[in-house]
Design an enzyme around this catalytic site. Structure first.
Site, PDB file in Angstrom:
ATOM      1  N   ASP A 150     -17.700  89.734 -41.942  1.00  0.00           N
ATOM      2  CA  ASP A 150     -17.589  88.274 -41.939  1.00  0.00           C
ATOM      3  C   ASP A 150     -18.817  87.551 -41.394  1.00  0.00           C
ATOM      4  O   ASP A 150     -18.931  86.337 -41.561  1.00  0.00           O
ATOM      5  CB  ASP A 150     -16.393  87.844 -41.088  1.00  0.00           C
ATOM      6  CG  ASP A 150     -16.650  88.051 -39.595  1.00  0.00           C
ATOM      7  OD1 ASP A 150     -16.827  89.224 -39.182  1.00  0.00           O
ATOM      8  OD2 ASP A 150     -16.708  87.056 -38.858  1.00  0.00           O
ATOM      9  N   ASP A 191     -16.249  95.959 -40.577  1.00  0.00           N
ATOM     10  CA  ASP A 191     -16.479  95.267 -39.315  1.00  0.00           C
ATOM     11  C   ASP A 191     -15.123  95.091 -38.633  1.00  0.00           C
ATOM     12  O   ASP A 191     -14.055  95.237 -39.256  1.00  0.00           O
ATOM     13  CB  ASP A 191     -17.131  93.905 -39.604  1.00  0.00           C
ATOM     14  CG  ASP A 191     -17.311  93.064 -38.364  1.00  0.00           C
ATOM     15  OD1 ASP A 191     -17.916  93.569 -37.399  1.00  0.00           O
ATOM     16  OD2 ASP A 191     -16.839  91.915 -38.354  1.00  0.00           O
ATOM     17  N   ASP A 250     -14.272  92.526 -35.284  1.00  0.00           N
ATOM     18  CA  ASP A 250     -13.947  91.159 -34.862  1.00  0.00           C
ATOM     19  C   ASP A 250     -14.114  90.172 -36.003  1.00  0.00           C
ATOM     20  O   ASP A 250     -15.181  90.070 -36.618  1.00  0.00           O
ATOM     21  CB  ASP A 250     -14.832  90.732 -33.695  1.00  0.00           C
ATOM     22  CG  ASP A 250     -14.553  91.530 -32.433  1.00  0.00           C
ATOM     23  OD1 ASP A 250     -13.640  92.371 -32.453  1.00  0.00           O
ATOM     24  OD2 ASP A 250     -15.251  91.313 -31.423  1.00  0.00           O
TER      25      ASP A 250
END
Length: 265
Positions: A203, A8, A10
């Protein structure tokens, strides 16, 4: 052992607030030295991911775009390989055909000016314009009640539209997610009939499927939102959590996993 890394962006490889990735340079250099593919996997568009992928030095690798709704192939500078009609127009038609009481609480990138996208994301105008160049999905914000949200999602579901929560936005799309795309991409790196070992890092809630589908999952700490609940595979160590947030945690965790002499045994 053949490895691929899927990450991922961001809040994971990119800092949640500054979007910087400098702290991850040692691990990125290790991937390059060992010729380990890095598959960027994000809610970002092909127009956003292509220049970042090139800057990172992995333009030869495919990328998963718009939360798994599409793939940006390696070497494709801005998504030209997928030129032509895309699902985004159909998705907007479905959205705009909803009853007004369900439609009005949802505001997506297609409803905002480029200046509003920049304000809500913290991007500069140029980056915000790339974020609006959507081909597969529509991120946005929901301002209504949870009960109305359930009705909104149910109405969309009748047209094959699903929703996923990321670190900031609720993203609407048809079909595939990040885990589906990993299953599609990983066999490309098979050697002698054996699929590669997949390391995934993320996250946010929209990363859960990807983390659980990987051989090794790493949950990157992000103080900007509540931590993910315990995931399948976490109890037996297949999924672990970073000590540090963002690119610092990404770097430390990935170096530890790749250099672990017991890894993959």
């Amino acid at each position: 052992m053949t490895l691929i890394v899927v990450t991922d962006l961001d809040g994971t490889l990119l800092d949640h607030d500054s979007y910087r990735w400098d702290a991850a340079i040692p691990a990125l250099d290790l991937l390059k030295d060992r010729e380990i593919p890095l598959i960027l996997s994000s809610s970002k568009t092909a127009a956003e991911i292509a220049p970042l992928r090139e800057t990172l030095g992995f333009s030869h690798c495919p990328a998963i775009v718009e939360n798994g709704a599409g793939i940006l192939e390696g070497g494709d500078a801005a998504g030209e390989d997928d030129a032509g009609e895309t699902p985004y127009g159909r998705l907007r038609d479905v959205l705009d055909a909803l009853p007004a009481d369900l439609r009005e609480p949802f505001a997506g990138f297609g409803d905002w000016t480029v200046e509003e996208v920049a304000e809500r994301t913290g991007m500069d105008i140029e980056s915000a314009a790339r974020a609006q160049a959507r081909r597969f999905s529509e991120p946005g914000l929901w301002s209504g009640s949870e009960g109305d949200l359930d009705a909104f999602l149910a109405a969309l579901g009748k047209h094959g539209v699903s929703a996923r929560r990321g670190g900031r936005f609720l993203t609407l799309s048809f079909g595939a997610d990040k885990a589906d795309r990993i299953a599609e991409i990983a066999p490309r790196y098979a050697v002698d009939g054996s699929d590669p070992t997949v390391i995934a890092l993320g996250d946010a809630p929209n990363d859960v499927g990807m983390l659980e589908a990987a051989d090794i999952g790493i949950v990157i700490a992000n103080p900007a939102h509540d931590p993910l609940p315990a995931l399948k595979g976490e109890a037996d160590g297949r999924i672990r959590r970073s000590r540090l947030p963002g690119p610092e945690g990404w770097n430390e965790s990935l170096l530890s996993v790749i250099n672990d002499t017991n890894f993959g045994v």
